[in-house]
Structures are given as structure tokens and as C-alpha cells.
Design a protein around this motif. Structure first.
Motif, mmCIF file in Angstrom:
data_model
loop_
_atom_site.group_PDB
_atom_site.id
_atom_site.type_symbol
_atom_site.label_atom_id
_atom_site.label_comp_id
_atom_site.label_asym_id
_atom_site.label_seq_id
_atom_site.Cartn_x
_atom_site.Cartn_y
_atom_site.Cartn_z
ATOM 1 N N GLU A 583 11.092 -24.841 -61.960
ATOM 2 C CA GLU A 583 10.171 -23.785 -62.395
ATOM 3 C C GLU A 583 10.918 -22.577 -62.927
ATOM 4 O O GLU A 583 10.505 -21.972 -63.911
ATOM 5 C CB GLU A 583 9.309 -23.313 -61.211
ATOM 6 C CG GLU A 583 8.286 -24.313 -60.725
ATOM 7 C CD GLU A 583 7.012 -24.281 -61.555
ATOM 8 O OE1 GLU A 583 6.417 -23.202 -61.682
ATOM 9 O OE2 GLU A 583 6.624 -25.337 -62.079
ATOM 10 N N ILE A 584 11.998 -22.198 -62.263
ATOM 11 C CA ILE A 584 12.682 -20.958 -62.636
ATOM 12 C C ILE A 584 14.009 -21.232 -63.332
ATOM 13 O O ILE A 584 14.308 -20.663 -64.373
ATOM 14 C CB ILE A 584 12.903 -20.052 -61.395
ATOM 15 C CG1 ILE A 584 11.550 -19.702 -60.768
ATOM 16 C CG2 ILE A 584 13.666 -18.785 -61.782
ATOM 17 C CD1 ILE A 584 11.636 -18.944 -59.478
ATOM 18 N N GLY A 585 14.802 -22.114 -62.766
ATOM 19 C CA GLY A 585 16.133 -22.395 -63.299
ATOM 20 C C GLY A 585 17.073 -22.583 -62.120
ATOM 21 O O GLY A 585 16.748 -22.194 -60.994
ATOM 22 N N PRO A 586 18.256 -23.166 -62.378
ATOM 23 C CA PRO A 586 19.177 -23.480 -61.282
ATOM 24 C C PRO A 586 19.618 -22.263 -60.469
ATOM 25 O O PRO A 586 19.973 -22.411 -59.300
ATOM 26 C CB PRO A 586 20.391 -24.086 -61.993
ATOM 27 C CG PRO A 586 19.916 -24.471 -63.347
ATOM 28 C CD PRO A 586 18.742 -23.614 -63.673
ATOM 29 N N ILE A 587 19.550 -21.057 -61.044
ATOM 30 C CA ILE A 587 19.980 -19.889 -60.272
ATOM 31 C C ILE A 587 19.054 -19.622 -59.087
ATOM 32 O O ILE A 587 19.423 -18.922 -58.157
ATOM 33 C CB ILE A 587 20.090 -18.593 -61.119
ATOM 34 C CG1 ILE A 587 18.812 -18.364 -61.903
ATOM 35 C CG2 ILE A 587 21.288 -18.636 -62.033
ATOM 36 C CD1 ILE A 587 18.811 -17.004 -62.597
ATOM 37 N N ALA A 588 17.852 -20.194 -59.121
ATOM 38 C CA ALA A 588 16.902 -19.961 -58.021
ATOM 39 C C ALA A 588 17.058 -20.992 -56.905
ATOM 40 O O ALA A 588 16.142 -21.203 -56.118
ATOM 41 C CB ALA A 588 15.477 -19.964 -58.561
ATOM 42 N N ASN A 589 18.208 -21.627 -56.816
ATOM 43 C CA ASN A 589 18.445 -22.613 -55.757
ATOM 44 C C ASN A 589 18.192 -22.008 -54.368
ATOM 45 O O ASN A 589 18.645 -20.905 -54.072
ATOM 46 C CB ASN A 589 19.897 -23.102 -55.851
ATOM 47 C CG ASN A 589 20.194 -24.181 -54.837
ATOM 48 O OD1 ASN A 589 19.505 -25.206 -54.797
ATOM 49 N ND2 ASN A 589 21.185 -23.949 -53.999
ATOM 50 N N LEU A 590 17.474 -22.761 -53.522
ATOM 51 C CA LEU A 590 17.218 -22.284 -52.155
ATOM 52 C C LEU A 590 18.409 -22.663 -51.289
ATOM 53 O O LEU A 590 18.676 -23.837 -51.060
ATOM 54 C CB LEU A 590 15.942 -22.923 -51.605
ATOM 55 C CG LEU A 590 14.691 -22.790 -52.484
ATOM 56 C CD1 LEU A 590 13.527 -23.567 -51.880
ATOM 57 C CD2 LEU A 590 14.314 -21.316 -52.663
ATOM 58 N N ASP A 591 19.138 -21.659 -50.821
ATOM 59 C CA ASP A 591 20.332 -21.947 -50.020
ATOM 60 C C ASP A 591 19.959 -22.374 -48.613
ATOM 61 O O ASP A 591 20.666 -23.146 -47.986
ATOM 62 C CB ASP A 591 21.244 -20.719 -50.007
ATOM 63 C CG ASP A 591 21.724 -20.378 -51.412
ATOM 64 O OD1 ASP A 591 22.550 -21.132 -51.944
ATOM 65 O OD2 ASP A 591 21.245 -19.390 -51.993
ATOM 66 N N SER A 592 18.857 -21.826 -48.097
ATOM 67 C CA SER A 592 18.317 -22.301 -46.828
ATOM 68 C C SER A 592 16.831 -22.509 -47.017
ATOM 69 O O SER A 592 16.173 -21.696 -47.678
ATOM 70 C CB SER A 592 18.501 -21.266 -45.718
ATOM 71 O OG SER A 592 19.863 -21.062 -45.467
ATOM 72 N N LEU A 593 16.324 -23.601 -46.445
ATOM 73 C CA LEU A 593 14.885 -23.856 -46.543
ATOM 74 C C LEU A 593 14.394 -24.229 -45.152
ATOM 75 O O LEU A 593 14.799 -25.259 -44.607
ATOM 76 C CB LEU A 593 14.650 -25.008 -47.530
ATOM 77 C CG LEU A 593 13.270 -25.136 -48.190
ATOM 78 C CD1 LEU A 593 13.208 -26.366 -49.069
ATOM 79 C CD2 LEU A 593 12.120 -25.130 -47.233
ATOM 80 N N TYR A 594 13.575 -23.375 -44.578
ATOM 81 C CA TYR A 594 13.068 -23.617 -43.230
ATOM 82 C C TYR A 594 11.587 -23.976 -43.284
ATOM 83 O O TYR A 594 10.787 -23.217 -43.852
ATOM 84 C CB TYR A 594 13.259 -22.360 -42.368
ATOM 85 C CG TYR A 594 14.696 -21.897 -42.293
ATOM 86 C CD1 TYR A 594 15.687 -22.724 -41.753
ATOM 87 C CD2 TYR A 594 15.070 -20.643 -42.781
ATOM 88 C CE1 TYR A 594 17.011 -22.302 -41.687
ATOM 89 C CE2 TYR A 594 16.397 -20.217 -42.720
ATOM 90 C CZ TYR A 594 17.360 -21.050 -42.177
ATOM 91 O OH TYR A 594 18.656 -20.632 -42.113
ATOM 92 N N LEU A 595 11.249 -25.129 -42.729
ATOM 93 C CA LEU A 595 9.838 -25.503 -42.653
ATOM 94 C C LEU A 595 9.306 -24.983 -41.321
ATOM 95 O O LEU A 595 9.732 -25.431 -40.259
ATOM 96 C CB LEU A 595 9.692 -27.025 -42.751
ATOM 97 C CG LEU A 595 10.240 -27.640 -44.042
ATOM 98 C CD1 LEU A 595 10.081 -29.152 -44.038
ATOM 99 C CD2 LEU A 595 9.544 -27.036 -45.267
ATOM 100 N N VAL A 596 8.439 -24.005 -41.384
ATOM 101 C CA VAL A 596 7.998 -23.323 -40.166
ATOM 102 C C VAL A 596 6.489 -23.468 -39.986
ATOM 103 O O VAL A 596 5.767 -23.867 -40.906
ATOM 104 C CB VAL A 596 8.384 -21.823 -40.200
ATOM 105 C CG1 VAL A 596 9.889 -21.674 -40.261
ATOM 106 C CG2 VAL A 596 7.724 -21.110 -41.382
ATOM 107 N N GLU A 597 6.034 -23.132 -38.774
ATOM 108 C CA GLU A 597 4.598 -23.276 -38.481
ATOM 109 C C GLU A 597 3.801 -22.067 -38.942
ATOM 110 O O GLU A 597 2.645 -22.180 -39.326
ATOM 111 C CB GLU A 597 4.399 -23.458 -36.967
ATOM 112 C CG GLU A 597 4.775 -24.848 -36.507
ATOM 113 C CD GLU A 597 4.986 -24.909 -34.996
ATOM 114 O OE1 GLU A 597 4.590 -23.949 -34.288
ATOM 115 O OE2 GLU A 597 5.563 -25.915 -34.542
#
Ligand code: WT7
Length: 646
Positions: A583-597
Motif C-alpha cells: 500500500e505504501i512502499g517498502p519503507i513502511a516495513n513493520l519492524d514489530s507486529l503484535y497481534l493483541v486483544e
């Protein structure tokens, strides 16, 4: 704290002295208008301005105008006047991605190509005020396209080649561009990116019907579909074009370019810069900050798709008749010795790069740098994000061998050019400090209520009065412009940055105080990434915060709530990350992704980002007052998820 004086050798040749800086600064503040009137004499006007400054930050009577009755053409200032004096001087030294490729383009050659593209664009119906989107790699044609627009009065809008199809489409739509200039592919570090294909896909979006022609530079020769009526090869277009391209007389306040940048809310905004003020500011800051001499070879490593590339790869150097280096590739290709090799190959005298690149090189060890001798270097620059003292010291001692002062330059897309830096030979350097304001720039530090703090202090950074390079509006949204920059602290420009002033009166930028991230020196809005996240079919809600990152300075941490029924998995996380990058481009890579409640929200529904920031930085103690949270127990779930993530 240890500070670094300039060597006697540097000082002997420097353009200024501590005393001259102090006097000129004083004069520039006390008689601001007279100061800029004098600086404006450094450019060639078609009609000299008689009115210099017309600035009023009062929202009921708002105006930012510089040189408002002056007329000029920017390309004439960057080309014709140097062609007259020194036609064969190299204007651009282009270094290709592969070390076997380079090209030297004289002022005369550049002038000729700009004129040919300018007349070709005119023949295609491009008129003064029309917008042209430029989506090109770091090749000379990017500078040619910018200058050709400036010559005929078209407003250019560069889109960084690393942006995705969707980002490109939204910028084309917002600017309502008539023309897109692109290349078959870009090449960086040996990797090809299909720019023309991205343009084709972008032009499938509703709202892009404004685009009449797509001009395609032949870069790699990869076979690409050309649509008969819409697409034209750049070389066919300019081969037959006339070199006679009379410059369009522009009013000083006519727009020169738009450049989209991220804010704390909503979509990226089109920052508008105008002709006379921007040129005056680009020209004079370049000369002042980089201690420019006639024989300098100046290399700014920024991409032309960012403001640094606009002002210090193209306009600042060319307005001064300086030789500018344009590098297509990346520091690690073919190996980490590349930057030093380019310095040696082209006898670069001034190197201007970003802390991110410095940290990455530092991590690879000194041996790579030592493969070059770098004896041509005399000055170093840093831009885009705060530089940590460790990286500063390495840059100073290893890259510059303790011989070259470092100008740590603080500024923004909105400011058009540098606002704060230690001008060479005016002050001893403190690693990590942007030190002093440039001439005519009036910074102040204020508290949350807007009260100005004097002496040593820390708070929010405002600029009390205008400077010619200041942005004039947000394209199509003047109201947002006033709200974003002039309503937080009435009567002043709010930078969005925090700053500290030490006992000696020197400034230290402490980072953004709004919801804007700075990842590897690139600006990303949290709202923008959050809306990319919730457009994924499995995502119900998301919050983005910055987190410390060893190389990037700041990384992106995402807290995501999945829609009910969705199973959390590593695969889904990978897919969500790819979606955001798409959607945005490779610079918007998520370095941490937490699936939370759940997200920590106040009773009024506001996300408490302070808590998310602490957790993303793995600070689990001292989370502060959580009693205002609607459901304080969500914090336990967040801690568990963050701790469980490796
Ligand atoms: C933001 C502007 C400057 C042009 C390239 C980035 C941060 C920029 C410095 C510096 C500390 C810096 C600020 C600023 N920033 N330079 N020397 N020291 N911080 O332009 O994308 O508009 O980003 O970059 O936070 O607000 P930009």
C-alpha cells in the motif's frame, strides 16, 4: 562535553569566521528585510523585486510572500548564467548503480537537454501552472525533467521511486497531473524495479484520467508495454525537439513544485514551494552551509524524490554553478566500500549523507572505508534525523580522518532548506547538536502552553518569523496548512519537533513531538500506516508507534487487533506486513507486529500511545499512570504479547 574546533588549515580557507557569523546573524535578525533584499541580489531577476517581505502569521490576515513583485526563471539561474560563464564545467557527475557506469554532463549539455525537453513538453500542450509527476530513479533525466518544468513554468511533483503504485496514484490524483515522466525500470544494488509497470497500474485508478501522456526514459531496455496514444519514449521526444526554449517569466510567488510528505493525521500532504523565495533560500543556504568554493565537487546522497534531493542535489548546487554528484545506487553495492570509492573516483570535496547510512557503514567495520583514501574530502554533512554521538564520532574520525568538520543540518520538507547547523568555522562542533540558526532564522523553545522559555531549556521548537524558503500552502488545502503549522502556537510556525537549548545557547533536536515517525530519515505518518493496516481484510483495528532501531534510528511497531474469527499466525503476520508495504512502499516495513486483544484507550476512546511506545521499546517497568484507562487490564495482555514475540 568534548567539542571539536576546526583545524587551522580549514579555518585559513573558510568563507567566514565566528565573528562574521555573529555579526551577520545579528544583522539578519534585526533588519531581516534588508538582509534578504541583499541575498536576493545573488540571483538573476527578469524584473527585480521592490517589495521584499510581506508576512503576517495572524490567521485572520495570513500572508507569506517574499519578493512578490519580482519575476524570474529558475532554470535560467541554474543553467543559462553558468553556460555564459563556464559552459564546459561539469554540472552533474552521474555515477551509475554499477561501478562501471558514469557520465559527466557539462552545464552546456544540461542546458541543451533541458531546453529540448522543455520545448517538447510545450508542444504536448503543457502550460504554465500545469502539474507534472516525475517518478524516476536517480538518473540525470530526473534533474533534466525538474529543470524543464521550471523552464516552462510547469509545477513538478516528484514521487520517490520506492513508493508503491497506490501511493503514486494518490499523488497523481491529488495533484491532477497532466504528464507523468518515468523510466522503464530503476536499478539499485543490482535489483530492478518496474517503474513503468507501476505507472500503468497507478493509471488504472479512478481519478487519474487527468494524465494525458506518459514519457518513458529508456534505462535498462527491459521490454515493457507502451500504449500507442498515451506513452512516448523520452529519447524520441527530445531527439526531434528544438533547443530554443524561451524561459517562462515567473512571478516570485508562482509555485515551483509540490512534494508530498507525511503528517500526523490523514493522507500525505502536498507541500507547495514557490519560485523566488525557494531559489533565494536554496542558493544562499547551499553557499553558506557548505562553505562553497568554485572547484568543489559536492555529493549529496539523497534521492531526488525527497526534499534533500530537490534542494541539495539539484537546485542549490546548480544555482551556485557547483558540480553536483548524482548516485543511482546504494552504499552496500557491490560492497560497503562503495561510498569511499566514489569519493576517490570523482574527487568529491563535500559529502552530505544521512545518519542511517553512516550507522550501517559503521556496523560493517572500518576496513571497507579504509579501502579508499578520501583525501579530496574537506567537509562532511549529516541530514534527516538526529545523529547519535557514536555515529558522529565514527563519521568524523574514520570517514573524515579527523580533518573534516561535520555540518549536522536540521530542516524539513516544509522549510525548503536548512534552518539550523554549525556553519563551518563559526563554532566548535558538539556531536549530535545542530548548534545554531542560519541567517534570518529565529527559533524559540516553548512549553506546552506556548510560553517562550529562555536560557537553557527543553520544549517544543517553533520559528518566530518567516524565511524565504518556507512552504506557502498545502496543495488544495490551505485550511489544513494553517491548522497544522500556525494554530498550535499562534503567531509562530510550529515545527513538530522538540528541542533542547544548552547553557551555551546551542540547539539539540530531540525528535518529533507529534505522531510522525522518522524511519531511516524518511517520514511516515502513523495514521497513514494505520489506514493501510485496517484496509487488510483480517484487521479490525491498529495502532502504530515508533520504536528505537539500531540502524534505522526509528522502526515501526504495529499493534493489531484481528477481526473476530481470524486465527493469529506467523503467516498472517507476514501477509499483513506485505500488504502494508504494497500500500505504501517498502519503507513502511513493520519492524514489530503484535497481534493483541485490545488497545489501551482512555475512557474518551483515545489510544494511549505512551504505553505502546514504552512496550515497543521493551520497557516494561514504569508505564506511568494507567488509571485513566477504560480497561487497565488490557496492559497485561499487551505485555504478554510483546514479551512472547522474539
Ligand atoms: C524531520 C523532517 C531535512 C530534510 C530531510 C528530512 C528530522 C531532519 C535532522 C537533524 C535531527 C532531524 C526532524 C524533522 N530531522 N534533520 N539534522 N537532526 N532531526 O525531511 O522528511 O521533512 O523530515 O526530520 O524531526 O522534523 P523531512
Amino acid at each position: 562535553m568534548k567539542s571539536y574546533p576546526h583545524s587551522a588549515e580549514f579555518a585559513a580557507k573558510a568563507n567566514t569566521t565566528p565573528q562574521k557569523y555573529a555579526e551577520t546573524y545579528q544583522e539578519s535578525v534585526e533588519n531581516n528585510e534588508a538582509f534578504w533584499a541583499k541575498r536576493a541580489e545573488w540571483i538573476d531577476w527578469i524584473k527585480k523585486p521592490t517589495k521584499i517581505k510581506n508576512v503576517n502569521y495572524d490567521l485572520n490576515n495570513f500572508s507569506i510572500k517574499w519578493f512578490e513583485d519580482g519575476e524570474l526563471n529558475l532554470s535560467v539561474n541554474c543553467l543559462d548564467r553558468h553556460v555564459a560563464e563556464n559552459p564546459y564545467k561539469p554540472a552533474i557527475i552521474w555515477e551509475g548503480d554499477h561501478p562501471s557506469l558514469h557520465k559527466i554532463i557539462s552545464y552546456k549539455e544540461l542546458h541543451s537537454e533541458v531546453c529540448r525537453l522543455g520545448s517538447a513538453l510545450r508542444r504536448k500542450g503543457v502550460k504554465k501552472g500545469d502539474r507534472v509527476t516525475i517518478y524516476l530513479p536517480m538518473i540525470p533525466e530526473a534533474a533534466v525533467a525538474m529543470l524543464a518544468c521550471a523552464r516552462i513554468g510547469a509545477v513538478h511533483s516528484l514521487v520517490f521511486g520506492g513508493f508503491s503504485t497506490d501511493s503514486l496514484a494518490s499523488r497523481i490524483i491529488d495533484s491532477q497531473s497532466k504528464i507523468v515522466i518515468t523510466a522503464d525500470e530503476s536499478v539499485r544494488g543490482g535489483k530492478h524495479t518496474p517503474l513503468k509497470q507501476n505507472v500503468d497500474r497507478a493509471l488504472d485508478h479512478d481519478g487519474t484520467e487527468c494524465v494525458e501522456k506518459v514519457i518513458v526514459v529508456y534505462r535498462t531496455g527491459e521490454s515493457i508495454p507502451m500504449s500507442g496514444r498515451r506513452d512516448i519514449w523520452y529519447h524520441n521526444l527530445i531527439d526531434n525537439a528544438s533547443e530554443d526554449c524561451p524561459p517562462e517569466p515567473m512571478n516570485a510567488e508562482d509555485p515551483l513544485f509540490l512534494l508530498y510528505t507525511s503528517g500526523s493525521t490523514g493522507k500525505p500532504k502536498g507541500v507547495v514551494h514557490t519560485t523566488g523565495g525557494y531559489l533565494t533560500y536554496a542558493l544562499s543556504t547551499f553557499r553558506d552551509v557548505f562553505d562553497i568554493k568554485d572547484n568543489d565537487v559536492f555529493w549529496c546522497t539523497a534521492d531526488v524524490g525527497w526534499v534533500t534531493g530537490h534542494t541539495y542535489v539539484v537546485y542549490g548546487p546548480l544555482a551556485n554553478g557547483t558540480t553536483t554528484v548524482m548516485f543511482e545506487g546504494v552504499p552496500q553495492y557491490p560492497d560497503w566500500a562503495r561510498i569511499g570509492h566514489i569519493v576517490d573516483k570523482h574527487d568529491v570535496t563535500i559529502l552530505y549523507t544521512a545518519p542511517t547510512a553512516i550507522r550501517a557503514m559503521m556496523k560493517e567495520g572500518d576496513d571497507y572505508v579504509r579501502k579508499s583514501n578520501r583525501s579530496s574530502l574537506r567537509l562532511l554533512g549529516s541530514v534527516g534525523e538526529p545523529i547519535n554521538p557514536e555515529a558522529w564520532n565514527w563519521y568524523y574520525n574514520v570517514v573524515g580522518e579527523g580533518r573534516c568538520p561535520i555540518v549536522d543540518t536540521w530542516w524539513q520538507t516544509e522549510t525548503g532548506g536548512i534552518l539550523m547547523t554549525p556553519i563551518p568555522n563559526t563554532v566548535d562542533l558538539k556531536p549530535g547538536s545542530a548548534m545554531n540558526p542560519l541567517y534570518g532564522v529565529m527559533p524559540a523553545i516553548v512549553d506546552a502552553e506556548g510560553a517562550e522559555l529562555t536560557g537553557a531549556a527543553e520544549g517544543n521548537l517553533i520559528i518566530k518569523d518567516s524565511w524565504p524558503g518556507q512552504m506557502r500552502t498545502i496543495w488544495g488545502d490551505h485550511k489544513r496548512f494553517l491548522e497544522t503549522y500556525f494554530s498550535t502556537y499562534p503567531g509562530a510556525y510550529f515545527t513538530g519537533d522538540g528541542a533542547l537549548r544548552d547553557e551555551d545557547g546551542h540547539y539539540w533536536i530531540t525528535g518529533r513531538v507529534d505522531d510522525v515517525l522518522n524511519v531511516s530519515g524518511h517520514r511516515l505518518g502513523t495514521a497513514e500506516i494505520e489506514s493501510a493496516l485496517v484496509s487488510h481484510p483480517s484487521v479490525a483495528e491498529a495502532a502504530i508507534v515508533g520504536m528505537p532501531h539500531e540502524l534505522k534510528g526509528q522502526g515501526v511497531a504495529a499493534y493489531v487487533i484481528l477481526k473476530s474469527g481470524e486465527e493469529p499466525s506467523e503467516m498472517l503476520k507476514g501477509e499483513i506486513n506485505r500488504h502494508v508495504r504494497g500500500e505504501i512502499g517498502p519503507i513502511a516495513n513493520l519492524d514489530s507486529l503484535y497481534l493483541v486483544e485490545a488497545l489501551p484507550k482512555t475512557r474518551s476512546g483515545k489510544i494511549m500511545r505512551r504505553i505502546l511506545r514504552k512496550l515497543a521499546a521493551h520497557e516494561f517497568e514504569g508505564l506511568g499512570d494507567t488509571s485513566t484507562l477504560a480497561e487497565p487490564e488490557v496492559v497485561d495482555n499487551l505485555i504478554n504479547v510483546v514479551k512472547a514475540d522474539k
